[in-house]
Design a protein around this motif. Structure first.
Motif, PDB file in Angstrom:
ATOM      1  N   MET A 154       0.840  -1.206   0.000  1.00 28.26           N
ATOM      2  CA  MET A 154       0.000   0.000   0.000  1.00 28.26           C
ATOM      3  C   MET A 154       0.870   1.249   0.000  1.00 28.26           C
ATOM      4  SD  MET A 154      -2.735   1.691  -0.239  1.00 28.26           S
ATOM      5  CE  MET A 154      -4.103   0.570  -0.130  1.00 28.26           C
ATOM      6  N   ALA A 155       1.951   1.242   0.759  1.00 29.72           N
ATOM      7  CA  ALA A 155       2.839   2.406   0.782  1.00 29.72           C
ATOM      8  C   ALA A 155       3.419   2.671  -0.605  1.00 29.72           C
ATOM      9  CB  ALA A 155       3.953   2.207   1.797  1.00 29.72           C
ATOM     10  N   LEU A 156       3.833   1.621  -1.285  1.00 30.90           N
ATOM     11  CA  LEU A 156       4.381   1.781  -2.631  1.00 30.90           C
ATOM     12  C   LEU A 156       3.324   2.353  -3.583  1.00 30.90           C
ATOM     13  CD1 LEU A 156       6.906   1.259  -4.397  1.00 30.90           C
ATOM     14  CD2 LEU A 156       5.907  -0.952  -4.951  1.00 30.90           C
ATOM     15  N   ALA A 157       2.117   1.797  -3.539  1.00 32.04           N
ATOM     16  CA  ALA A 157       1.047   2.252  -4.437  1.00 32.04           C
ATOM     17  C   ALA A 157       0.591   3.670  -4.099  1.00 32.04           C
ATOM     18  CB  ALA A 157      -0.141   1.292  -4.365  1.00 32.04           C
ATOM     19  N   ARG A 158       0.456   3.963  -2.829  1.00 34.04           N
ATOM     20  CA  ARG A 158      -0.140   5.237  -2.398  1.00 34.04           C
ATOM     21  C   ARG A 158       0.863   6.385  -2.339  1.00 34.04           C
ATOM     22  NH1 ARG A 158      -5.172   6.188   0.703  1.00 34.04           N
ATOM     23  NH2 ARG A 158      -4.906   7.952   2.103  1.00 34.04           N
ATOM     24  N   TYR A 159       2.077   6.134  -1.837  1.00 34.62           N
ATOM     25  CA  TYR A 159       3.014   7.223  -1.560  1.00 34.62           C
ATOM     26  C   TYR A 159       4.199   7.308  -2.516  1.00 34.62           C
ATOM     27  CZ  TYR A 159       0.255   7.055   2.661  1.00 34.62           C
ATOM     28  OH  TYR A 159      -0.803   7.033   3.537  1.00 34.62           O
ATOM     29  N   VAL A 160       4.522   6.228  -3.223  1.00 32.26           N
ATOM     30  CA  VAL A 160       5.659   6.262  -4.140  1.00 32.26           C
ATOM     31  C   VAL A 160       5.178   6.292  -5.590  1.00 32.26           C
ATOM     32  CG1 VAL A 160       7.743   5.061  -4.917  1.00 32.26           C
ATOM     33  CG2 VAL A 160       7.198   5.147  -2.478  1.00 32.26           C
ATOM     34  N   LEU A 161       4.448   5.259  -6.014  1.00 30.87           N
ATOM     35  CA  LEU A 161       3.959   5.209  -7.396  1.00 30.87           C
ATOM     36  C   LEU A 161       2.779   6.139  -7.613  1.00 30.87           C
ATOM     37  CD1 LEU A 161       4.131   1.351  -7.970  1.00 30.87           C
ATOM     38  CD2 LEU A 161       5.812   3.096  -8.632  1.00 30.87           C
ATOM     39  N   ARG A 162       2.094   6.468  -6.527  1.00 34.18           N
ATOM     40  CA  ARG A 162       0.939   7.375  -6.556  1.00 34.18           C
ATOM     41  C   ARG A 162      -0.137   6.868  -7.520  1.00 34.18           C
ATOM     42  NH1 ARG A 162       1.019  10.921  -3.206  1.00 34.18           N
ATOM     43  NH2 ARG A 162      -0.339  12.390  -4.227  1.00 34.18           N
ATOM     44  N   VAL A 163      -0.494   5.591  -7.372  1.00 34.27           N
ATOM     45  CA  VAL A 163      -1.566   4.990  -8.157  1.00 34.27           C
ATOM     46  C   VAL A 163      -2.856   5.699  -7.753  1.00 34.27           C
ATOM     47  CG1 VAL A 163      -2.822   2.847  -8.616  1.00 34.27           C
ATOM     48  CG2 VAL A 163      -0.329   2.802  -8.290  1.00 34.27           C
ATOM     49  N   ALA A 164      -3.537   6.312  -8.733  1.00 36.61           N
ATOM     50  CA  ALA A 164      -4.656   7.214  -8.455  1.00 36.61           C
ATOM     51  C   ALA A 164      -5.704   6.646  -7.488  1.00 36.61           C
ATOM     52  CB  ALA A 164      -5.299   7.663  -9.761  1.00 36.61           C
ATOM     53  N   PRO A 165      -6.240   5.441  -7.713  1.00 38.08           N
ATOM     54  CA  PRO A 165      -7.248   4.956  -6.767  1.00 38.08           C
ATOM     55  C   PRO A 165      -6.706   4.773  -5.342  1.00 38.08           C
ATOM     56  CG  PRO A 165      -7.369   3.708  -8.803  1.00 38.08           C
ATOM     57  CD  PRO A 165      -6.123   4.550  -8.872  1.00 38.08           C
ATOM     58  N   ALA A 166      -5.456   4.367  -5.207  1.00 37.77           N
ATOM     59  CA  ALA A 166      -4.873   4.197  -3.871  1.00 37.77           C
ATOM     60  C   ALA A 166      -4.663   5.552  -3.199  1.00 37.77           C
ATOM     61  CB  ALA A 166      -3.555   3.437  -3.950  1.00 37.77           C
ATOM     62  N   VAL A 167      -4.280   6.556  -3.977  1.00 32.99           N
ATOM     63  CA  VAL A 167      -4.052   7.893  -3.431  1.00 32.99           C
ATOM     64  C   VAL A 167      -5.371   8.547  -3.014  1.00 32.99           C
ATOM     65  CG1 VAL A 167      -3.241  10.228  -3.971  1.00 32.99           C
ATOM     66  CG2 VAL A 167      -1.921   8.244  -4.723  1.00 32.99           C
ATOM     67  N   SER A 168      -6.398   8.393  -3.825  1.00 33.14           N
ATOM     68  CA  SER A 168      -7.661   9.077  -3.555  1.00 33.14           C
ATOM     69  C   SER A 168      -8.555   8.340  -2.551  1.00 33.14           C
ATOM     70  CB  SER A 168      -8.434   9.292  -4.859  1.00 33.14           C
ATOM     71  OG  SER A 168      -8.817   8.039  -5.412  1.00 33.14           O
ATOM     72  N   MET A 169      -8.219   7.098  -2.243  1.00 30.27           N
ATOM     73  CA  MET A 169      -9.031   6.328  -1.309  1.00 30.27           C
ATOM     74  C   MET A 169      -8.968   6.966   0.080  1.00 30.27           C
ATOM     75  SD  MET A 169      -8.747   2.247  -0.430  1.00 30.27           S
ATOM     76  CE  MET A 169      -8.530   1.868  -2.156  1.00 30.27           C
ATOM     77  N   PRO A 170     -10.122   7.216   0.689  1.00 35.59           N
ATOM     78  CA  PRO A 170     -10.106   7.782   2.046  1.00 35.59           C
ATOM     79  C   PRO A 170      -9.398   6.848   3.025  1.00 35.59           C
ATOM     80  CG  PRO A 170     -12.318   7.869   1.102  1.00 35.59           C
ATOM     81  CD  PRO A 170     -11.474   7.046   0.171  1.00 35.59           C
ATOM     82  N   ARG A 171      -8.773   7.447   3.994  1.00 36.53           N
ATOM     83  CA  ARG A 171      -8.016   6.715   5.011  1.00 36.53           C
ATOM     84  C   ARG A 171      -8.856   5.603   5.649  1.00 36.53           C
ATOM     85  NH1 ARG A 171      -4.008   7.554   8.923  1.00 36.53           N
ATOM     86  NH2 ARG A 171      -4.649   6.876  10.967  1.00 36.53           N
ATOM     87  N   ASP A 172     -10.090   5.911   6.031  1.00 32.72           N
ATOM     88  CA  ASP A 172     -10.949   4.909   6.672  1.00 32.72           C
ATOM     89  C   ASP A 172     -11.212   3.721   5.756  1.00 32.72           C
ATOM     90  OD1 ASP A 172     -11.059   6.446   8.940  1.00 32.72           O
ATOM     91  OD2 ASP A 172     -13.025   7.311   8.503  1.00 32.72           O
ATOM     92  N   GLU A 173     -11.292   3.977   4.467  1.00 32.36           N
ATOM     93  CA  GLU A 173     -11.517   2.882   3.522  1.00 32.36           C
ATOM     94  C   GLU A 173     -10.267   2.000   3.385  1.00 32.36           C
ATOM     95  OE1 GLU A 173     -13.034   2.200  -1.066  1.00 32.36           O
ATOM     96  OE2 GLU A 173     -13.297   4.169  -0.142  1.00 32.36           O
TER      97      GLU A 173
END
Length: 191
Positions: A154-173
């Motif tokens: 998740m860190a790679l997808a959300r914070y490094v690669l910045r995969v759009a759905p992972a970045v835009s997903m709310p924290r609670d989700e």
């Protein structure tokens, strides 16, 4: 490439690894390869040749200089059913607040020294947590590796690669999706 062990270096090499400017500048940049060796050396107030002499390359220096404390919360008093939620929320906080941790992940996917540093951080700090909560202590290293796969993925997808759905997903989700998996990895009797 030889294994990097800062404590085996000369005093000058150890000094270079401890320079906070080295880590801070590299983490802010986000990409170690994009930084000039001279820039790193200037920030650390040393000669550029020292970067190569003591660490082989910029990535090796960054990995050696990165001191990472995951600050994993104590889970002993926590009801077992909340372990996944607490860990996923904790790691989201860490990734969102720590540029050095994100920088080390970037380095870890392209550099052997960075990958070794990341493996060591997770084994040393997540391993004991797994050992303390999993029903079969002998399986703790395997279970810690499974948890790390979720957290690092998740860190790679959300914070490094910045995969759009992972970045835009709310924290609670994110927590709702990952926590049950982390919980199962750590506490289930069997797969």
């Amino acid at each position: 490439m030889p294994e990097i062990r800062p404590m085996a270096l000369s005093p000058a090499g150890r000094t270079l690894a401890r320079r906070p400017a080295t880590v801070a500048r590299t983490a802010r940049c986000g990409r170690v390869r994009a930084m000039a060796r001279r820039t790193i050396a200037r920030d650390a107030n040393i000669d550029p040749s020292m970067v190569m002499r003591y660490y082989g390359n910029k990535e090796g220096l960054f990995a050696a200089a990165s001191v990472i404390d995951l600050r994993v919360p104590e889970l002993g008093a926590l009801p077992g059913k909340h372990i996944g939620v607490v860990l996923v929320a904790h790691f989201l906080d860490r990734w969102e607040q720590d540029d050095v941790l994100t920088g080390l992940l970037r380095v870890g996917v392209t550099n052997d020294a960075g990958a070794e540093r990341m493996r060591a951080v997770f084994a040393e700090q997540l391993g004991p947590i797994a050992a303390g909560v999993c029903p079969v202590p002998a399986e703790a290293p395997r279970r810690a590796a499974l948890v790390a796969s979720q957290i690092l993925g998740m860190a790679l997808a959300r914070y490094v690669l910045r995969v759009a759905p992972a970045v835009s997903m709310p924290r609670d989700e994110v927590i709702a999706w990952l926590a049950p998996t982390v919980q199962r990895y750590l506490t289930a009797e069997q797969p």
